[in-house]
Design a protein around this motif. Structure first.
Motif, PDB file in Angstrom:
ATOM      1  N   ALA A 162       0.978  -0.985  -0.057  1.00  0.00           N
ATOM      2  CA  ALA A 162      -0.191   0.327   0.472  1.00  0.00           C
ATOM      3  C   ALA A 162       0.759   1.345   0.014  1.00  0.00           C
ATOM      4  CB  ALA A 162      -0.716  -0.138   1.005  1.00  0.00           C
ATOM      5  N   GLY A 163       0.536   1.838  -0.614  1.00  0.00           N
ATOM      6  CA  GLY A 163       1.302   3.180  -1.054  1.00  0.00           C
ATOM      7  C   GLY A 163       2.397   3.527  -1.220  1.00  0.00           C
ATOM      8  N   GLY A 164       2.921   2.347  -2.336  1.00  0.00           N
ATOM      9  CA  GLY A 164       3.846   1.404  -3.456  1.00  0.00           C
ATOM     10  C   GLY A 164       3.503   1.894  -4.593  1.00  0.00           C
ATOM     11  N   THR A 165       4.902   1.551  -5.567  1.00  0.00           N
ATOM     12  CA  THR A 165       4.320   1.338  -6.403  1.00  0.00           C
ATOM     13  C   THR A 165       5.699   0.583  -7.605  1.00  0.00           C
ATOM     14  OG1 THR A 165       4.047   2.249  -8.664  1.00  0.00           O
ATOM     15  CG2 THR A 165       6.268   3.654  -7.750  1.00  0.00           C
ATOM     16  N   ARG A 166       5.111  -0.033  -8.720  1.00  0.00           N
ATOM     17  CA  ARG A 166       6.143  -0.948  -9.445  1.00  0.00           C
ATOM     18  C   ARG A 166       6.958  -0.306 -10.947  1.00  0.00           C
ATOM     19  NH1 ARG A 166       4.405  -3.088 -13.628  1.00  0.00           N
ATOM     20  NH2 ARG A 166       2.185  -2.935 -14.088  1.00  0.00           N
ATOM     21  N   TYR A 167       8.091  -0.319 -10.686  1.00  0.00           N
ATOM     22  CA  TYR A 167       8.752  -0.072 -12.364  1.00  0.00           C
ATOM     23  C   TYR A 167       9.141  -1.175 -13.124  1.00  0.00           C
ATOM     24  CZ  TYR A 167       9.943   4.672 -10.644  1.00  0.00           C
ATOM     25  OH  TYR A 167       9.889   6.134 -10.846  1.00  0.00           O
ATOM     26  N   GLY A 168       8.874  -2.245 -12.285  1.00  0.00           N
ATOM     27  CA  GLY A 168       8.636  -4.210 -13.067  1.00  0.00           C
ATOM     28  C   GLY A 168       7.696  -3.821 -13.040  1.00  0.00           C
ATOM     29  N   ALA A 169       8.117  -5.689 -13.853  1.00  0.00           N
ATOM     30  CA  ALA A 169       6.819  -6.679 -13.646  1.00  0.00           C
ATOM     31  C   ALA A 169       5.695  -6.709 -12.464  1.00  0.00           C
ATOM     32  CB  ALA A 169       6.915  -7.671 -14.271  1.00  0.00           C
ATOM     33  N   PRO A 170       4.629  -6.673 -13.211  1.00  0.00           N
ATOM     34  CA  PRO A 170       2.349  -6.572 -11.946  1.00  0.00           C
ATOM     35  C   PRO A 170       3.755  -7.932 -11.292  1.00  0.00           C
ATOM     36  CG  PRO A 170       2.487  -7.432 -14.134  1.00  0.00           C
ATOM     37  CD  PRO A 170       3.607  -7.052 -14.470  1.00  0.00           C
ATOM     38  N   ASP A 171       3.166  -7.420 -10.436  1.00  0.00           N
ATOM     39  CA  ASP A 171       2.985  -8.913  -9.002  1.00  0.00           C
ATOM     40  C   ASP A 171       2.065 -10.425  -9.764  1.00  0.00           C
ATOM     41  OD1 ASP A 171       3.478  -6.996  -7.364  1.00  0.00           O
ATOM     42  OD2 ASP A 171       1.566  -7.055  -6.242  1.00  0.00           O
ATOM     43  N   GLN A 172       2.011 -10.518  -9.821  1.00  0.00           N
ATOM     44  CA  GLN A 172       1.074 -12.207 -10.703  1.00  0.00           C
ATOM     45  C   GLN A 172       2.398 -12.325 -11.793  1.00  0.00           C
ATOM     46  OE1 GLN A 172      -0.924  -9.140 -11.605  1.00  0.00           O
ATOM     47  NE2 GLN A 172      -1.481  -9.109 -12.762  1.00  0.00           N
ATOM     48  N   GLU A 173       2.944 -11.766 -12.548  1.00  0.00           N
ATOM     49  CA  GLU A 173       4.309 -12.225 -13.307  1.00  0.00           C
ATOM     50  C   GLU A 173       5.871 -11.858 -13.344  1.00  0.00           C
ATOM     51  OE1 GLU A 173       3.363  -9.829 -16.905  1.00  0.00           O
ATOM     52  OE2 GLU A 173       1.761  -9.944 -17.038  1.00  0.00           O
ATOM     53  N   HIS A 174       6.055 -11.235 -11.704  1.00  0.00           N
ATOM     54  CA  HIS A 174       7.574 -11.264 -11.274  1.00  0.00           C
ATOM     55  C   HIS A 174       8.000 -12.546 -11.167  1.00  0.00           C
ATOM     56  CE1 HIS A 174      10.488  -9.218  -9.201  1.00  0.00           C
ATOM     57  NE2 HIS A 174      10.282  -7.799  -9.397  1.00  0.00           N
ATOM     58  N   PRO A 175       9.290 -12.891 -11.413  1.00  0.00           N
ATOM     59  CA  PRO A 175       9.843 -13.849 -11.077  1.00  0.00           C
ATOM     60  C   PRO A 175       9.752 -14.299  -9.965  1.00  0.00           C
ATOM     61  CG  PRO A 175      11.389 -12.412 -12.108  1.00  0.00           C
ATOM     62  CD  PRO A 175       9.900 -11.540 -12.204  1.00  0.00           C
TER      63      PRO A 175
END
Length: 365
Positions: A162-175
């Motif tokens: 919560a309150g974060g963000t991502r630059y890389g893959a979405p959670d469900q696709e992240h290795p």
């Protein structure tokens, strides 16, 4: 402090930031497989432990670090960063509160404790470096500690908090989504007994070789390896789990917000698949080149039991993802393929859309 587990037959001590614990116990490939399957225990007693007590501990830590901590429930794990005034990472810590004490697991315990002590002012808090009393035991388990159990920090990576963000893959696709990892704090005098109890339950000891290989596969940044004096969290996709973008001001917050809202991180994390045909491995810090041009540095290297030789590296943001890379090694350069962790466009998944530019009507029209 050297771990008593290094006295075991077959134990080989790790070097660099993992000195003091075992690199492996004679079978690094088998140890990796066991750890990946959730049947291994890893000595992490070289990590530091800092405690913060007092009624103001969570609101105070909330005000000076990157994570939203003021309402952190007991036995709920998160992580936080201490940034410089210019937004560079100075310290990283896993955070869990037991209802009376906030526990910080870190690789920079003496310096972090000293900095926290310097920031107390009139707050009702007490800081202590308790590394000599407490040791961490690593387990491939995805579960928080329960009431009455030892203090446990469950790694939140790579779930965007919560309150974060991502630059890389979405959670469900992240290795990293399949990687389970937690640290259980035990009295240092009981470390060997705690590991022995897990062995009697059917687990085997694994060294840091196994742990680091699986961490690389999961694109998981680590302060002791991926961070240098100019690292900002965006470059490592560390806004996923360690930075809250909607909390109040803290040191370095302006840089975090500016890069997230308007800029692009100058560098980016990548996974490098190294050519293993020559049996050469680079050292951490080895230059990464595109042709004659140096475009980055290797940060962590390991042999993975499936992927072969792999590394994490920090590259210039504009380095093309399909360019042929060479990594300097003793014995000659090694070719490397690139797996993108932070994309070159350097835009987070929730970056605000740019405001349309207002046209200016020339006079007389």
């Amino acid at each position: 402090m050297s771990s008593p587990l290094l006295a075991r037959p077959g134990a080989v001590e790790a070097s660099g930031p993992d000195a003091g614990v075992a690199w492996h116990y004679g079978d690094p490939t088998g140890e990796q497989r066991a750890l990946e399957a959730g049947g291994a225990v890893v000595d992490q007693s070289h990590l530091g432990v800092v405690t913060v007590t007092g009624p103001d501990r969570l609101t105070w830590l909330h005000s000076i670090t990157s994570q939203h901590l003021e309402a952190l429930p007991p036995r709920t794990s998160t992580e936080t960063l201490v940034l410089s005034p210019h937004g560079h990472i100075e310290h990283a810590a896993g955070v869990v509160d037991d209802g009376e004490t906030t526990w910080l697991i870190t690789e920079t315990a003496p310096a972090l404790a000293a900095w926290l002590d310097s920031m107390r002012f009139t707050r009702r808090v007490e800081i202590a470096d308790v590394t000599e009393a407490w040791a961490a035991v690593g387990e491939a388990v995805r579960q928080e500690g329960a009431e009455g159990e030892p203090v446990t920090w469950a790694d939140p990576w790579p779930q965007v908090a919560a309150g974060g963000t991502r630059y890389g893959a979405p959670d469900q696709e992240h290795p990293g989504r399949e990687r389970a990892w937690r640290l259980v704090l035990v009295p240092r005098t009981a470390l060997a007994d705690e590991v022995g109890a897990r062995e009697r339950a059917g687990w085997r000891p694994a060294g840091t070789w196994a742990l680091e290989a699986l961490r690389i596969e999961a694109w998981r940044p680590r302060a002791a390896t991926e961070v240098d004096h100019r690292t900002i969290p965006h470059e490592l996709d560390w806004l996923r789990t360690a930075v809250h973008l909607a909390k109040g001001c803290y040191r370095g917050q302006e840089t975090v917000a500016r890069v997230h809202n308007m800029g692009r991180p100058p560098r980016r994390l990548a996974l490098l698949h190294l050519d293993g045909s020559g049996h050469l491995l680079p050292e951490p810090g080895a230059p990464v080149r595109a042709g004659e041009r140096e475009v980055g540095r290797v940060t962590t290297v390991a042999r993975h039991h499936v992927l072969g030789p792999v590394a994490l590296g920090v590259l210039r943001r504009g380095t093309p993802s399909d360019v042929e890379l060479l990594v300097d090694c003793d014995g000659g350069p090694v070719a490397a393929g690139q797996e993108v962790v932070v994309p070159a466009e350097g835009v987070s998944s929730d970056r605000p859309a740019p405001r349309p530019r207002l046209g200016i009507t020339p006079p007389g029209r």
